[in-house]
Design an enzyme around this catalytic site. Structure first.
Site, PDB file in Angstrom:
ATOM      1  N   CYS A 107       0.904  -1.079   0.037  1.00  0.00           N
ATOM      2  CA  CYS A 107       0.103  -0.051  -0.079  1.00  0.00           C
ATOM      3  C   CYS A 107       0.876   1.232  -0.099  1.00  0.00           C
ATOM      4  O   CYS A 107       1.529   1.669  -0.923  1.00  0.00           O
ATOM      5  CB  CYS A 107      -0.994  -0.181   1.033  1.00  0.00           C
ATOM      6  SG  CYS A 107      -2.262   1.167   1.073  1.00  0.00           S
ATOM      7  N   GLU A 160      -1.708  -9.646   3.010  1.00  0.00           N
ATOM      8  CA  GLU A 160      -1.619 -10.124   4.404  1.00  0.00           C
ATOM      9  C   GLU A 160      -2.915 -10.347   4.963  1.00  0.00           C
ATOM     10  O   GLU A 160      -3.196 -11.357   5.933  1.00  0.00           O
ATOM     11  CB  GLU A 160      -0.933  -9.104   5.502  1.00  0.00           C
ATOM     12  CG  GLU A 160      -1.744  -7.803   5.995  1.00  0.00           C
ATOM     13  CD  GLU A 160      -1.457  -6.767   4.944  1.00  0.00           C
ATOM     14  OE1 GLU A 160      -1.691  -5.458   5.479  1.00  0.00           O
ATOM     15  OE2 GLU A 160      -1.091  -6.843   3.762  1.00  0.00           O
ATOM     16  N   HIS A 174      -3.575  -5.459   0.116  1.00  0.00           N
ATOM     17  CA  HIS A 174      -3.110  -5.826   1.466  1.00  0.00           C
ATOM     18  C   HIS A 174      -3.055  -7.296   1.502  1.00  0.00           C
ATOM     19  O   HIS A 174      -3.967  -7.718   1.819  1.00  0.00           O
ATOM     20  CB  HIS A 174      -3.994  -5.183   2.679  1.00  0.00           C
ATOM     21  CG  HIS A 174      -3.603  -3.731   2.870  1.00  0.00           C
ATOM     22  ND1 HIS A 174      -2.581  -3.302   3.860  1.00  0.00           N
ATOM     23  CD2 HIS A 174      -4.378  -2.557   2.582  1.00  0.00           C
ATOM     24  CE1 HIS A 174      -2.628  -2.111   3.776  1.00  0.00           C
ATOM     25  NE2 HIS A 174      -3.419  -1.700   3.045  1.00  0.00           N
TER      26      HIS A 174
END
Length: 544
Positions: free
Chosen positions: A382, A518, A516
């Site tokens: 990001c 994750e 993102h």
């Protein structure tokens, strides 16, 4: 028939209700049941999207664009069931919806009250969208006795009456502290917490007791006697070496068996925990280790990067190595340039995560430059991708004044505010002076990858879908200049308007992503980018 498990906490906060809920759901899954977990948050914010990470930790984003509590990340990581809008509710959202209805005249002149209007909304939320599920686990934020949680407790009390005991179970998590001077564990806090809960009309069916040492049989019997639960429904919860050991510990302590027993369901045998045993074996018996430097803004609170932390661990699981994470404050590099080499030279890889605001930005840019010049694996997420593009513009493309409009007016807006983008619902538009809450590009969006790119080989695909949470985007007009400086735009939105991924082919591992990744990583299914990143860190460690 869907059954409901209501999870409450007492004595103190941060005992691990979310982790317990996720572990219990995983154990029920391992017995063949279909589950979903929901979070009730008593605060008055509509969602955590505008809350400081220092107060609330990370904001977890779902595929359908909900900004939610970080516990939903635990839920997904432990069950693999994608969370959605209908899995997180706050007092703020409930009151907003009720007031909107009242202003519209939907209540036909009735006096709007906490009972029945607020409690009915809570009950409806709990029971919505549960078709095909065996169990819905509902975690109530905060602790028993909090004023703001009272409407939720009352709603759950009513739900037990509405649905019956054979469809509801209350699990209460408390603390059994060890008093060193007395040399013993004390059960009184648990007794008081259960008394507070029963004063609200709720009798817990299962008690989970957090303690830092084994709970003696005598204390367990005492808790059962004074709290009016069967002794085998008093479950000790000891500290674990890893959160991924917790399902195994809870199963051994009998948590899932006690819950099934409270429903009068068969609980013979044990759940299939081979998945969790393999994860634990990889964590406890690594074949090496790597050190990752995370250069961020909110490094003072680990929960601000909770999903990132876990995704790095998952990358280690995939490569059977221990991942040592060094949290580095980006502002340190803005005071003394010599600190950069001192801090980053020992790192096997460098990651710059997402964030908002100008503070620490120059330190992040300096970290990108260090990784690029020293050929250290770099992962930008990001804002980390945006900083990589600004660094590349300044130092390889000759755009000295490159910056982002997020930090103020600039003559070279390499990164700028997204004013419009396409969604399944149509064109979305935003204005610079608009509300902050819920106005970002949120949720899962598709990206198209260049077939000969590094990321395409990592994903093993040229079409992906990842979750976003951002207002600013790399300005596609600077694409030719950046590519002339050695950076490749290897992932774009399907319409070619929004850059999604950049990489440097002349670097061992240099990838920046606007999304993102994750948020979608799991211990039993590590995200391919994190698995590849840690693999690159392992190779880097062998060069040192």
């Amino acid at each position: 028939m869907t059954r409901f498990i209501f999870i409450t906490g007492g004595v103190v906060s941060s005992l691990g209700k979310g982790l317990m809920a996720a572990s219990l759901a995983a154990l029920l899954q391992a017995r063949g049941y279909k589950v979903r977990i929901r979070k009730f948050d008593p605060y008055l914010n509509v969602d955590p999207g505008t809350m400081s990470p220092y107060q609330h930790g990370e904001v977890y984003v779902t595929d359908d664009g909900a900004e939610t509590d970080l516990d939903l990340g635990h839920y997904e990581r432990f069950t693999g069931v994608p969370a959605r809008q209908s899995d997180n509710i706050t007092s703020g959202r409930i009151y907003r919806d009720i007031i909107t209805k009242e202003r519209r005249g939907d209540y036909l002149g009735a006096t709007v009250q906490v009972i029945p209007h607020v409690t009915n909304e809570i009950k409806q939320f709990a029971q919505d969208d549960v078709e095909g599920l065996d169990f819905v686990l509902c975690e109530i934020g905060g602790t028993v006795g909090d004023i703001e949680s009272l409407p939720f407790m009352e709603a759950l009390r009513q739900l037990r009456n509405d649905l019956g005991r054979n469809r509801t179970c209350f699990v209460h998590l408390t603390l059994v502290p060890y008093i060193a001077a007395a040399g013993e564990l004390k059960t009184k806090p648990t007794q008081h917490s259960v008394r507070d809960l029963t004063s609200l009309g709720i009798q817990p069916d299962v008690l989970v007791c957090r303690c830092d040492r084994p709970l003696p049989d005598g204390e367990r019997a005492k808790i059962a006697l004074f709290c009016n639960v069967p002794k085998h429904h008093v479950i000790p919860a000891l500290d674990a070496s890893s959160i991924y050991e917790v399902p195994i510990q809870y199963s051994a302590a009998g948590l899932d068996a006690a819950v099934l027993d409270s429903f009068d369901l068969p609980n013979a045998g044990m759940p299939d925990l081979r998945r969790w045993s393999d994860i634990l074996d990889r964590l406890q018996n690594p074949e090496g280790e790597v050190t990752i430097g995370v250069v961020g803004k909110y490094v003072g609170l680990a929960d601000a990067y909770k999903s990132l932390n876990e995704a790095l661990v998952h990358g280690g699981i995939a490569n059977r190595v221990k991942v040592n994470i060094r949290w580095i404050d980006a502002e340190l590099f803005e005071k003394d340039a010599g600190d950069i080499a001192l801090a980053l030279e020992p790192m096997n890889a460098i990651l710059v995560p997402g964030g908002f605001g100008e503070r620490g930005s120059e330190g992040k840019i300096a970290s990108v430059k260090f990784a690029r010049e020293r050929k250290v694996p770099y992962f930008g997420i990001c804002l980390g991708m945006q900083m990589a593009c600004i660094e590349g513009a300044r130092n390889t493309a000759g755009i000295v004044g490159a910056s982002t409009t997020e930090f103020g007016p600039t003559d070279e807006p390499v990164v700028g505010l997204i004013t419009e983008w396409m969604t399944a619902e149509g064109l979305q538009k935003r204005e610079a002076g608009g509300d902050l809450g819920g106005t970002m590009r949120l949720g899962a969006y598709e990206a198209t990858l260049a077939g000969n790119s590094h990321v395409a080989s990592v994903y093993g695909a040229t079409a992906i879908q990842e979750r976003h949470r951002h207002r600013y985007e790399v300005n596609v007009h600077y694409k030719p200049a950046l590519e002339a400086g050695g950076m490749v735009f290897s992932g774009m939105s399907p319409d070619g308007a929004l850059p999604e991924i950049v990489e440097r082919p002349d670097h061992p591992w240099f990838i920046g992503v606007q999304f993102h990744p994750e948020l979608k990583s799991k211990p039993f299914d590590p995200h391919p980018l994190f698995a590849s990143f840690i693999e690159a860190a392992v190779k880097q460690s062998r060069l040192v």
